[in-house]
Design a protein around this motif. Structure first.
Motif, PDB file in Angstrom:
ATOM      1  N   ARG A 129       0.838  -1.194   0.000  1.00 37.62           N
ATOM      2  CA  ARG A 129       0.000   0.000   0.000  1.00 37.62           C
ATOM      3  C   ARG A 129       0.876   1.248   0.000  1.00 37.62           C
ATOM      4  O   ARG A 129       1.799   1.361   0.810  1.00 37.62           O
ATOM      5  CB  ARG A 129      -0.918   0.031   1.229  1.00 37.62           C
ATOM      6  N   LEU A 130       0.575   2.173  -0.901  1.00 36.44           N
ATOM      7  CA  LEU A 130       1.299   3.435  -0.991  1.00 36.44           C
ATOM      8  C   LEU A 130       0.338   4.594  -0.773  1.00 36.44           C
ATOM      9  O   LEU A 130      -0.801   4.564  -1.238  1.00 36.44           O
ATOM     10  CB  LEU A 130       1.961   3.579  -2.360  1.00 36.44           C
ATOM     11  N   ILE A 131       0.800   5.608  -0.075  1.00 30.82           N
ATOM     12  CA  ILE A 131       0.015   6.814   0.145  1.00 30.82           C
ATOM     13  C   ILE A 131       0.396   7.836  -0.913  1.00 30.82           C
ATOM     14  O   ILE A 131       1.570   8.201  -1.051  1.00 30.82           O
ATOM     15  CB  ILE A 131       0.260   7.388   1.553  1.00 30.82           C
ATOM     16  N   VAL A 132      -0.586   8.287  -1.688  1.00 26.88           N
ATOM     17  CA  VAL A 132      -0.367   9.288  -2.721  1.00 26.88           C
ATOM     18  C   VAL A 132      -0.968  10.594  -2.226  1.00 26.88           C
ATOM     19  O   VAL A 132      -2.177  10.800  -2.287  1.00 26.88           O
ATOM     20  CB  VAL A 132      -1.006   8.860  -4.062  1.00 26.88           C
ATOM     21  N   ASP A 133      -0.125  11.461  -1.713  1.00 25.08           N
ATOM     22  CA  ASP A 133      -0.548  12.747  -1.167  1.00 25.08           C
ATOM     23  C   ASP A 133      -0.069  13.842  -2.112  1.00 25.08           C
ATOM     24  O   ASP A 133       1.125  14.122  -2.187  1.00 25.08           O
ATOM     25  CB  ASP A 133       0.045  12.941   0.229  1.00 25.08           C
ATOM     26  N   ARG A 134      -0.988  14.458  -2.832  1.00 30.11           N
ATOM     27  CA  ARG A 134      -0.580  15.436  -3.832  1.00 30.11           C
ATOM     28  C   ARG A 134      -0.035  16.716  -3.218  1.00 30.11           C
ATOM     29  O   ARG A 134       0.536  17.548  -3.914  1.00 30.11           O
ATOM     30  CB  ARG A 134      -1.725  15.733  -4.793  1.00 30.11           C
ATOM     31  N   ARG A 135      -0.187  16.904  -1.920  1.00 29.58           N
ATOM     32  CA  ARG A 135       0.442  18.048  -1.261  1.00 29.58           C
ATOM     33  C   ARG A 135       1.933  17.832  -1.063  1.00 29.58           C
ATOM     34  O   ARG A 135       2.679  18.780  -0.832  1.00 29.58           O
ATOM     35  CB  ARG A 135      -0.225  18.310   0.093  1.00 29.58           C
ATOM     36  N   ASN A 136       2.359  16.564  -1.137  1.00 31.36           N
ATOM     37  CA  ASN A 136       3.777  16.246  -0.920  1.00 31.36           C
ATOM     38  C   ASN A 136       4.061  14.859  -1.497  1.00 31.36           C
ATOM     39  O   ASN A 136       3.807  13.840  -0.860  1.00 31.36           O
ATOM     40  CB  ASN A 136       4.096  16.268   0.578  1.00 31.36           C
ATOM     41  N   TYR A 137       4.601  14.843  -2.715  1.00 34.98           N
ATOM     42  CA  TYR A 137       4.901  13.574  -3.375  1.00 34.98           C
ATOM     43  C   TYR A 137       6.241  12.978  -2.948  1.00 34.98           C
ATOM     44  O   TYR A 137       6.539  11.833  -3.275  1.00 34.98           O
ATOM     45  CB  TYR A 137       4.916  13.765  -4.895  1.00 34.98           C
ATOM     46  N   ARG A 138       7.041  13.735  -2.252  1.00 34.93           N
ATOM     47  CA  ARG A 138       8.392  13.274  -1.952  1.00 34.93           C
ATOM     48  C   ARG A 138       8.423  11.989  -1.108  1.00 34.93           C
ATOM     49  O   ARG A 138       9.208  11.086  -1.403  1.00 34.93           O
ATOM     50  CB  ARG A 138       9.203  14.384  -1.281  1.00 34.93           C
ATOM     51  N   PRO A 139       7.592  11.842  -0.060  1.00 32.49           N
ATOM     52  CA  PRO A 139       7.612  10.577   0.695  1.00 32.49           C
ATOM     53  C   PRO A 139       7.264   9.371  -0.169  1.00 32.49           C
ATOM     54  O   PRO A 139       7.836   8.291  -0.005  1.00 32.49           O
ATOM     55  CB  PRO A 139       6.572  10.812   1.797  1.00 32.49           C
ATOM     56  N   LEU A 140       6.314   9.541  -1.085  1.00 37.30           N
ATOM     57  CA  LEU A 140       5.950   8.446  -1.984  1.00 37.30           C
ATOM     58  C   LEU A 140       7.149   8.005  -2.813  1.00 37.30           C
ATOM     59  O   LEU A 140       7.426   6.801  -2.935  1.00 37.30           O
ATOM     60  CB  LEU A 140       4.817   8.900  -2.898  1.00 37.30           C
ATOM     61  N   TRP A 141       7.868   8.937  -3.383  1.00 41.28           N
ATOM     62  CA  TRP A 141       9.000   8.590  -4.242  1.00 41.28           C
ATOM     63  C   TRP A 141      10.184   8.065  -3.437  1.00 41.28           C
ATOM     64  O   TRP A 141      10.919   7.196  -3.911  1.00 41.28           O
ATOM     65  CB  TRP A 141       9.393   9.788  -5.094  1.00 41.28           C
ATOM     66  N   ARG A 142      10.370   8.572  -2.229  1.00 40.19           N
ATOM     67  CA  ARG A 142      11.439   8.028  -1.384  1.00 40.19           C
ATOM     68  C   ARG A 142      11.174   6.560  -1.077  1.00 40.19           C
ATOM     69  O   ARG A 142      12.099   5.738  -1.054  1.00 40.19           O
ATOM     70  CB  ARG A 142      11.550   8.828  -0.082  1.00 40.19           C
ATOM     71  N   GLU A 143       9.908   6.235  -0.848  1.00 36.26           N
ATOM     72  CA  GLU A 143       9.548   4.866  -0.463  1.00 36.26           C
ATOM     73  C   GLU A 143       9.540   3.909  -1.642  1.00 36.26           C
ATOM     74  O   GLU A 143       9.946   2.747  -1.513  1.00 36.26           O
ATOM     75  CB  GLU A 143       8.175   4.860   0.212  1.00 36.26           C
ATOM     76  N   ALA A 144       9.098   4.376  -2.812  1.00 35.13           N
ATOM     77  CA  ALA A 144       8.772   3.429  -3.886  1.00 35.13           C
ATOM     78  C   ALA A 144       9.317   3.813  -5.246  1.00 35.13           C
ATOM     79  O   ALA A 144       8.826   3.326  -6.267  1.00 35.13           O
ATOM     80  CB  ALA A 144       7.256   3.272  -3.968  1.00 35.13           C
ATOM     81  N   ALA A 145      10.334   4.654  -5.290  1.00 39.36           N
ATOM     82  CA  ALA A 145      10.828   5.146  -6.586  1.00 39.36           C
ATOM     83  C   ALA A 145      11.108   4.043  -7.601  1.00 39.36           C
ATOM     84  O   ALA A 145      10.713   4.173  -8.766  1.00 39.36           O
ATOM     85  CB  ALA A 145      12.066   6.009  -6.378  1.00 39.36           C
ATOM     86  N   PRO A 146      11.772   2.942  -7.240  1.00 38.70           N
ATOM     87  CA  PRO A 146      12.060   1.927  -8.269  1.00 38.70           C
ATOM     88  C   PRO A 146      10.813   1.305  -8.891  1.00 38.70           C
ATOM     89  O   PRO A 146      10.865   0.803 -10.020  1.00 38.70           O
ATOM     90  CB  PRO A 146      12.884   0.876  -7.508  1.00 38.70           C
ATOM     91  N   ALA A 147       9.698   1.360  -8.163  1.00 36.20           N
ATOM     92  CA  ALA A 147       8.473   0.723  -8.660  1.00 36.20           C
ATOM     93  C   ALA A 147       7.556   1.698  -9.385  1.00 36.20           C
ATOM     94  O   ALA A 147       6.504   1.289  -9.888  1.00 36.20           O
ATOM     95  CB  ALA A 147       7.713   0.087  -7.491  1.00 36.20           C
TER      96      ALA A 147
END
Length: 237
Positions: A88-106
């Motif tokens: 499960r990934l959280i997609v928060d359009r106010r701050n995408y950076r945590p999403l990419w830090r967690e799951a960038a390769p995918a």
């Protein structure tokens, strides 16, 4: 609430929805990656096309559509990843950076191929230029907060592409980031009570990293770009 007072009577503007739709479709179909013209020349042409109040509205619509497409694309990617792996990934359009830090390769960075057909270095740069130069007029006639959110959202996605997806930082990419910062500055300056800066901007302003900027036609380094420094100078003044 200056914008609301003006919308309610002091600064009403007679827009032409038909002309706006025609402009939007012309910008969508006449320009972009397939056109045999340098992006900078296309930006100039689109900017000239989006003149006046109707053009300003269309520029804001371009940014809205581009940001919405990008957000929908990431939601779809997160859903597909969860369906395949249970992750499960959280997609928060106010701050995408945590999403990419967690799951960038995918994840895919898809700003070059969104359904809108708008290219970030052509139509989006032109739209950003138009709303920046028309910031006072826009704030006088329309609630600017959604537009400001889209500017910061696209800036966030642009820079996470550099950091987490190895998107090539050439002069066209740096121009997009710089103009997003300047347009956000101009919109905020025209507002009576601008909202707080979003988390990704505050995070980047605490850093002092300069990235090499390449020639679009090759791999020669032609300069550097420091997002945090540019944001501090523009948004903390």
């Amino acid at each position: 609430m200056r914008w609301l007072q003006r919308v309610l009577g002091k600064e009403q503007v007679q827009h032409d929805p038909g002309r706006q739709e025609a402009l939007l479709q012309e910008v969508r179909h006449r320009f972009g990656a397939r056109v045999q013209m340098r992006p900078s020349e296309q930006v100039e042409a689109v900017t000239r096309l989006l003149d006046g109040d109707d053009g300003l509205v269309v520029a804001a619509r371009i940014l809205h559509e581009f940001a919405e497409n990008a957000h929908t694309d990431l939601l779809t990617q997160a859903y597909e990843l969860h369906r395949r792996t249970g992750r499960r990934l959280i997609v928060d359009r106010r701050n995408y950076r945590p999403l990419w830090r967690e799951a960038a390769p995918a994840l895919r960075w898809s700003l070059f191929e969104l359904p809108s057909g708008f290219h970030p270095y052509v139509q989006v740069v032109a739209a950003v230029t138009v709303v920046g130069s028309g910031a006072s007029r826009y704030v006088q006639t329309t609630d600017p907060k959604p537009l400001l959110s889209h500017l910061f959202e696209i800036l966030d996605l642009t820079i996470v592409g550099w950091e987490y997806h190895r998107v090539r930082v050439d002069t066209e990419a740096a121009t997009l980031a710089y103009r997003l910062i300047m347009a956000a500055r101009d919109i905020r300056a025209a507002m009576d009570d601008p909202p707080p800066l979003p988390p990704p901007v505050r995070e980047l302003m605490r850093r002092n990293n300069t990235v090499d900027v390449l020639d679009p036609a090759g791999n020669q380094v032609v300069g550097g770009f420091n997002p945090g420094a540019e944001m501090r100078a523009a948004l903390l003044a």
